[in-house]
Design an enzyme around this catalytic site. Structure first.
Site, mmCIF file in Angstrom:
data_model
loop_
_atom_site.group_PDB
_atom_site.id
_atom_site.type_symbol
_atom_site.label_atom_id
_atom_site.label_comp_id
_atom_site.label_asym_id
_atom_site.label_seq_id
_atom_site.Cartn_x
_atom_site.Cartn_y
_atom_site.Cartn_z
ATOM 1 N N ASP A 136 45.075 39.935 43.826
ATOM 2 C CA ASP A 136 45.765 40.118 45.112
ATOM 3 C C ASP A 136 45.440 39.060 46.152
ATOM 4 O O ASP A 136 46.005 39.075 47.238
ATOM 5 C CB ASP A 136 45.457 41.504 45.678
ATOM 6 C CG ASP A 136 43.966 41.729 45.933
ATOM 7 O OD1 ASP A 136 43.169 40.819 45.677
ATOM 8 O OD2 ASP A 136 43.609 42.831 46.383
ATOM 9 N N HIS A 137 44.544 38.128 45.834
ATOM 10 C CA HIS A 137 44.077 37.186 46.849
ATOM 11 C C HIS A 137 44.755 35.824 46.797
ATOM 12 O O HIS A 137 44.527 35.009 47.676
ATOM 13 C CB HIS A 137 42.560 36.977 46.713
ATOM 14 C CG HIS A 137 41.751 37.927 47.531
ATOM 15 N ND1 HIS A 137 40.374 37.914 47.548
ATOM 16 C CD2 HIS A 137 42.114 38.909 48.373
ATOM 17 C CE1 HIS A 137 39.932 38.859 48.357
ATOM 18 N NE2 HIS A 137 40.978 39.481 48.875
ATOM 19 N N ASP A 175 34.148 43.980 47.230
ATOM 20 C CA ASP A 175 34.915 43.673 48.430
ATOM 21 C C ASP A 175 34.471 44.647 49.516
ATOM 22 O O ASP A 175 34.241 45.824 49.240
ATOM 23 C CB ASP A 175 36.415 43.819 48.181
ATOM 24 C CG ASP A 175 37.232 43.334 49.372
ATOM 25 O OD1 ASP A 175 37.600 42.147 49.380
ATOM 26 O OD2 ASP A 175 37.499 44.136 50.280
#
Length: 800
Positions: free
Chosen positions: A123-124, A188
């Site tokens: 997702d980054h 995270d």
């Protein structure tokens, strides 16, 4: 080339066909065998714990933590003070990973399979530029090497792989994996988002995730527990986001350090599950270890709506046994009372998430600061606020505005500036995107000028190809969670103000920071006035969620395919194998070698300062390349300049000052290990493990701080860097760059002397010698990591 041929040639290319293959069938009930917590075993272990603690009442957080102890008698021996004192050895049930660093470290451990269910998420690396489809396709092409590596590693080790475009890791975890009473890890800092489902989800470093993946008990100093007592009910424009923005203003960015926030009281049960997730998500902004809530009927409804009926039924039984709520009479270390009925919308910022201003006072605040009464972009979504409830509430405002003839500027690209402001929307997952599309929420937003981006972190993590306001003062309004300088668009002058999605949306139709949609009216083109009504949204879609493209969803609990080749090209600029860090005690000494002080860092130094995100994220799998950004936005206390370090031993051909990474590389080339002196709450913000890997890679052996943020301090320990605290914070200014520091007393700690004191001997460049007392938080196991050179070195030695 046909779609089928392309899929066989490149599995990642399946994500290019999202819209044409989308399905709109409601969610069926899933096989939940791998995600349902073993409640009977947890309750049984908790019974053992109660005996050790003389049957005292327990908070919910304590119940979840203690029921996941690897060896309760070892962790709770003596039955004395636990919170804030004891080190707990914990066994989590699940791990989710976000990038290559944790996977690379796991590969070096030499195991063929993960010890607990694990997933990988991409997702980054999707940069926001023109819109969802084009941005996703561009990302798949430009990041193919990394995505292929992650997918092949997942196949080899039996890891569930969520490819690019599937969504943000925290939204996917909430929708698919989270369960009441569970303990899980994600590398995270916003991992606590899953706490909205009544579990303990803890943000860690990649090396911590490897503990769980290898079956090694994970160590946590038992947090203190803060009870947040909620009464009343949110109304009008107030949202769960406003609750946590308000609380961040009360606690500050350090107020939650070493603590779990446990919400209780009647106000909890009025909140949606995804609203509670928003609150838990931003507990990271006050430094909390995690946040949690007692099991509620809204959590049950969310589990059923997302196909996890078996988890809901098992949780019902566990709740009936008292497992999923605090005991009556449980004591908290502090209690904060909040009446939700009195909350008003709040806006936090700029440059720090704890500067909270009530909306009714925000216009005056802007005027007092002398800032322009305008903002240049409104952005909604992110892992904090991208639920169906968020998006339908925003769509309600969009319908109101459209009915009055209002739009934001319709753009050809998201950098276009018009009379109004660019309005960017990020869905949290493919499930949210598909459900929005089916229910015409997307159509409604686009009809007033919104640009819907890919299901990814996007601008929140700095993946925003912003072409305007690149080097000028401006303000943006976002529903994100973090607003440090340069985080979103790379411009240190951009002021990011955090607010709820509905406040951001309503204000986007005005373009003025002083506009208060609760009280103010907008003048329409025909001269009439218009006032928004308080927005309303749907917690859960009446027609049920729809999954969207089936190719985004991995097979649950896949079997490892050990013959899979995980290829890293020798000349790759994106990936490289991690070499073990050497022990600093190889000569037999139990004190660190003499260290040169690289610099004294001034003020706020977050992990964004230590290892910037944005364009640097493409190097997350390549330690050599990403280390080029080490501390490039940090302020040197000796002179006040950004990204400047002194080299007092420079060669004649070298300048006496240079960038911080270049001076660090000079030290490394000379074989000179070094130390840093840093300010309060060092390492605040993202769990970004590279902020510990990079200094270690360049030769850092010790960091002395006024105080550390929790995750970062642990990350330093994992990578073999010794973090020490000034016993007197004023001693911070007594150590300068170029000084030589030597540890005194570390040998006693390493020999197991419980009362050993530690200090440093400082030899200044003038020859003057002083000794400064320090404190440490090193446990016996953490000292073993230090002596071995890293935690991974120690784990590997134990396996061998």
């Amino acid at each position: 080339m046909t779609a089928g041929t392309l899929l066989r040639a490149n599995p990642a290319s399946k994500f290019l066909f999202r819209r044409c293959l989308a399905s709109h069938a409601p969610l069926p009930e899933k096989d939940c065998s791998s995600i349902t917590p073993p409640y009977s075993a947890l309750v049984k272990k908790l019974g053992q714990v109660r005996k050790l603690l003389n049957n005292r009442p327990l908070t919910l957080a304590e119940k979840i933590l203690y029921s996941h102890l690897h060896d309760p008698e070892k962790s709770l021996a003596g039955g004395g003070q636990i919170r804030g004192e004891a080190y707990l050895q914990l066994s989590p049930q699940r791990v989710a990973m976000q990038d290559a660093s944790a996977q690379l470290q796991f590969m070096s451990a030499g195991l063929g399979k993960c010890a607990v269910p694990t997933s990988i998420h991409c997702d980054h690396l999707i940069q926001a530029s023109t819109g969802a489809d084009a941005d996703l396709q561009r990302s798949i092409v430009s990041n193919k090497e990394v995505f292929d590596f992650l997918e092949s590693a997942a196949r080899k080790y039996g890891i569930e792989f969520w490819g690019p475009g599937s969504g943000i890791i925290h939204q996917i975890v909430l929708e698919n994996y989270a369960a009441p009473g569970m303990l899980m890890f994600v590398p995270d800092s916003h991992t606590p988002n899953a706490g909205g489902l009544g579990l303990l989800a803890i943000g860690v470093g990649g090396a911590d995730a490897v503990d769980a993946m290898t079956g090694t008990p994970w160590e946590l100093k038992a947090p203190n527990i803060v009870g947040v007592h909620l009464t009343g009910k949110l109304s009008g424009w107030a949202t769960p986001k406003d609750l946590i923005l308000h609380l961040a203003g009360k606690l500050t960015v350090r107020g939650g350090t070493g603590r779990i926030l446990e919400y209780f009281g009647p106000g909890v049960f009025n909140q949606s599950c995804t609203g509670l997730a928003t609150v838990a998500n931003m507990g990271a902004e006050v430094g909390a270890t995690t946040s949690t809530f007692p099991y509620t009927s809204n959590m049950r409804a969310y589990l059923i709506a997302t196909g996890r009926g078996p988890v809901a039924r098992a949780a019902d039984e566990a709740a009936s046994q008292g497992f999923l709520s605090a005991d009556e009479g449980a004591e908290y270390d502090e209690v904060i009372d909040i009446n939700l009925s009195e909350l008003e919308p709040t806006i936090n910022g700029p440059f720090t998430p704890d500067l909270a201003t009530p909306l009714s006072k925000f216009g005056s605040f802007i005027k007092e600061q002398g800032w322009k009464d305008e903002f240049s972009a409104g952005l909604i979504g992110s892992c904090t606020n991208s639920s169906y409830e968020d998006m339908t509430s925003v769509a309600d405002l969009a319908r109101q505005a459209k009915g009055a003839g209002l739009t934001t500027k319709v753009h050809t690209s998201i950098s276009t500036i018009g009379v109004q402001v660019p309005f960017l929307c990020t869905p949290g997952s493919e499930q949210i995107r598909a459900t929005m599309e089916r229910d015409r929420v997307t159509e409604t937003l686009e009809s007033v000028g919104a640009v819907v981006l890919a299901n990814a972190c996007g601008p929140c993590i700095g993946q925003w190809k912003r072409e305007d306001k690149t080097d000028e003062d401006n303000a943006i309004l976002t529903s994100f969670n973090r607003n440090f300088k340069a985080r979103n668009d790379g411009n240190r002058l951009t002021m990011n103000f955090l607010a709820s999605p509905t406040i951001v949306t309503a204000m986007a139709f005005s373009g003025k920071l002083s506009f208060n949609p609760v009280t103010d009216k907008l003048v329409l083109p025909n001269g009439e006035s218009f006032k928004f009504s308080p927005p309303s949204g749907e917690d859960l879609p009446s027609a049920g969620f729809t999954p969207g493209e089936a190719a985004f969803y991995p097979q649950p609990m896949p079997e490892p395919q050990p013959d899979t080749q995980v290829v890293i090209k020798p000349d790759s600029q994106r990936l490289e194998l991690l070499e073990p860090f050497p022990s600093l005690f190889s000569d037999g000494s139990l004190e660190l070698p003499k260290l040169k002080v690289l610099m004294r860092v001034k003020g706020k130094c977050t992990t964004d300062h230590i290892s910037a995100a944005g364009p640097w994220l493409k190097y997350k799998g390549h330690l050599t390349n990403i280390s080029e950004n080490l501390l490039i936005t940090a302020v040197n206390d000796e002179g006040g300049e950004v990204n400047v370090a002194f080299d007092h031993d420079h060669e004649p051909s070298q300048p006496p000052t240079d960038t911080i990474p270049r001076v660090a590389k000079r030290f490394k080339s000379r074989g000179q290990p070094w130390a840093l002196v840093v300010d309060d709450n060092y390492g605040e913000g993202s769990a970004r493990e590279h902020a510990a890997l990079q200094p270690r890679f360049y030769g850092c052996a010790m960091i002395i701080a006024r105080s550390f943020a929790r995750i970062h301090e642990t990350n330093l320990k994992k990578q073999g860097i010794l973090p020490l605290w000034f016993a007197e914070k004023s001693d911070y200014s007594r150590i300068n760059s170029g000084d030589i520091v030597e540890t005194i007393g570390l040998a006693g700690l390493l020999r197991g002397e419980q009362d050993a004191k530690i200090k440093v001997k400082v030899t200044r460049r003038s020859g003057e010698v002083v000794e400064i007392p320090l404190k440490h938080t090193m446990s016996s196991d953490q000292l073993k990591w230090l002596q071995a050179g890293s935690a991974l070195n120690y784990i590997r030695s134990q396996m061998m």
